[in-house]
Design an enzyme around this catalytic site. Structure first.
Site, PDB file in Angstrom:
ATOM      1  N   ASP A  81       0.816  -1.221   0.000  1.00 50.05           N
ATOM      2  CA  ASP A  81       0.000   0.000   0.000  1.00 50.05           C
ATOM      3  C   ASP A  81       0.849   1.270   0.000  1.00 50.05           C
ATOM      4  O   ASP A  81       2.024   1.276   0.358  1.00 50.05           O
ATOM      5  CB  ASP A  81      -0.966   0.019   1.188  1.00 50.05           C
ATOM      6  CG  ASP A  81      -0.259  -0.144   2.536  1.00 50.05           C
ATOM      7  OD1 ASP A  81       0.772  -0.848   2.592  1.00 50.05           O
ATOM      8  OD2 ASP A  81      -0.742   0.424   3.534  1.00 50.05           O
ATOM      9  N   GLU A 139      -0.489  -2.089   5.307  1.00 49.78           N
ATOM     10  CA  GLU A 139       0.505  -2.012   6.388  1.00 49.78           C
ATOM     11  C   GLU A 139       0.475  -0.649   7.033  1.00 49.78           C
ATOM     12  O   GLU A 139       0.666  -0.518   8.244  1.00 49.78           O
ATOM     13  CB  GLU A 139       1.907  -2.307   5.837  1.00 49.78           C
ATOM     14  CG  GLU A 139       3.005  -2.347   6.899  1.00 49.78           C
ATOM     15  CD  GLU A 139       3.510  -0.976   7.323  1.00 49.78           C
ATOM     16  OE1 GLU A 139       3.828  -0.795   8.521  1.00 49.78           O
ATOM     17  OE2 GLU A 139       3.582  -0.054   6.469  1.00 49.78           O
TER      18      GLU A 139
END
Length: 397
Positions: A81, A139
């Protein structure tokens, strides 16, 4: 296999690694929104003939490589991400999506993960066991690992060990930082709602001022670090947000305080969360108000296994020589939900230096000018490949 064969293969992949990293850098997606990123990862894994599962934990991808002989299962994790940051760099590969940017190196992690998949598929005959490649979403919200675990990523097969790496801008390219034991801190969002009694700013005796209560709470919280924790146990308690009131002459009813708590010890983490709530509540009551404490997003400390750390250390030396391992404490106070995988199976999480002051690559993580020295990509791939091959070394039946 000759010792230099892997290095030569990695070197041949260098242009591909850079191309992959730049592609994903140009097309960042935020936590749990990594739909196109996930589609591309899954497509590339399937092109390599890897058994692939999509939608794990929302937008996560899992690829399973079975060796030609039975053996343990190694989980290798890469996060995917980006962050809600407007990129300010002027590179040719800068983000093409307004307000979104890979400002933490996850684009490089994806490239290394896909490169590892290609290398390992070409070496399946050397593997006694399986490699579970986990491309993890979210994350940055410390939520993706838990989501994938809840969706069964630790089953079928159950991993016996795990590995992960992080490209690290504060580390010089050509170096790697690692150590056994804690290497990244836990992180918890602390939220305190202080309730008083609103009133006229000119008549404070008729009100209960939650701003004054909040000020005392914020000051007192630091004594938990300075007076209740051993000086040999690092703790960070930072208040980053305080909101209350709407006018200069009005005493508010309520104030909200938000902060972050970080430590390397799970027992201390639990103790401090309890003490924060107790201290805030006691101060508020003593000043005729009340305080309610809650804990938001959080993750535990990343704790490395000694055996797996030694395995990675050997891989670093084989890749970079002893010079690639600078001395000193490798611990950092940022956090990472790789901790959830490390808690489930013995493993090692390590930092691959990606900074280069001579090239002006000095911006910290989560900065709008963040970048990496792409020399770190083949270094990270070779270390991860060597460690994986060593762990799943061919065994006799």
């Amino acid at each position: 296999m000759p010792e230099d064969t892997l290095h030569a293969d990695v070197e041949r992949m260098r242009p591909e690694l850079v191309t992959l990293r730049r592609h994903f850098h140009q097309h960042p997606e935020l936590s749990f929104e990594e739909t196109e990123t996930a589609k591309e990862i899954a497509a590339r894994l399937r092109e390599l003939g890897i058994e692939t599962r999509e939608g794990v934990g929302g937008t996560g991808i899992v690829g399973l490589i079975q060796g030609e002989k039975p053996g343990p299962t190694l989980l290798v994790r890469a996060d995917i991400d980006a962050l809600p940051i407007e990129e300010l760099s002027e590179t040719e590969y800068r983000s093409q999506t307004p307000g979104k940017m890979h400002a933490c190196g996850h684009d490089g992690h994806i490239a290394i993960g896909l490169g590892l998949a290609e290398l390992l598929m070409a070496r399946r005959g050397e593997l006694a066991g399986a490699v579970k490649l986990v491309f993890q979403p979210a994350e940055e919200r410390a939520a993706g690992a838990e989501a994938m675990i809840n969706d069964g990523v630790l089953r079928d097969p159950v991993p016996d060990a795990c590995l992960g790496l992080h490209l690290w801008s504060s580390g010089r390219v050509g170096t790697v930082s690692l150590q056994s034991g804690p290497i990244m801190a836990s992180a918890d969002e602390i939220i305190i709602h202080v309730r008083g009694k609103g009133g006229h700013g000119a008549m404070p005796h008729e009100a209960v001022d939650p701003i004054i209560i909040a000020a005392h709470i914020i000051t007192a919280l630091q004594t938990l670090v300075s007076r209740e924790v051993s000086p040999f146990a690092p703790v960070v308690l930072t208040i980053g947000s305080i909101h209350g009131g709407s006018a200069f002459n009005v005493i508010a009813d309520e104030v909200e305080i938000k902060g972050t708590l970080r430590t390397y010890d799970e027992a201390l983490r639990a103790h401090l969360k309890e003490r924060i709530a107790s201290l805030a509540g006691g101060i508020a009551v003593s000043m005729r108000g009340e305080a309610r404490c809650s804990v938001g997003a959080g993750t535990g400390p990343c704790v490395n296994d000694a055996g797996m750390t030694a395995l990675v250390r050997s891989a670093v030396v084989a890749t970079l020589g002893e010079k690639g391992l600078p001395e000193g404490d490798a611990r950092v106070t940022p956090s990472d939900d790789m901790s959830a995988f490390l808690a489930a199976a013995p493993g090692c999480y390590f930092f691959v230096g990606a900074g280069n002051s001579e090239r002006g690559i000095t911006a910290p993580h989560h900065n709008a000018r963040f970048d990496i020295d792409e020399e770190s990509l083949p270094i990270g791939l070779e270390i991860m490949a060597r460690a994986t091959l060593a762990y799943l070394a061919k065994r006799e039946p």
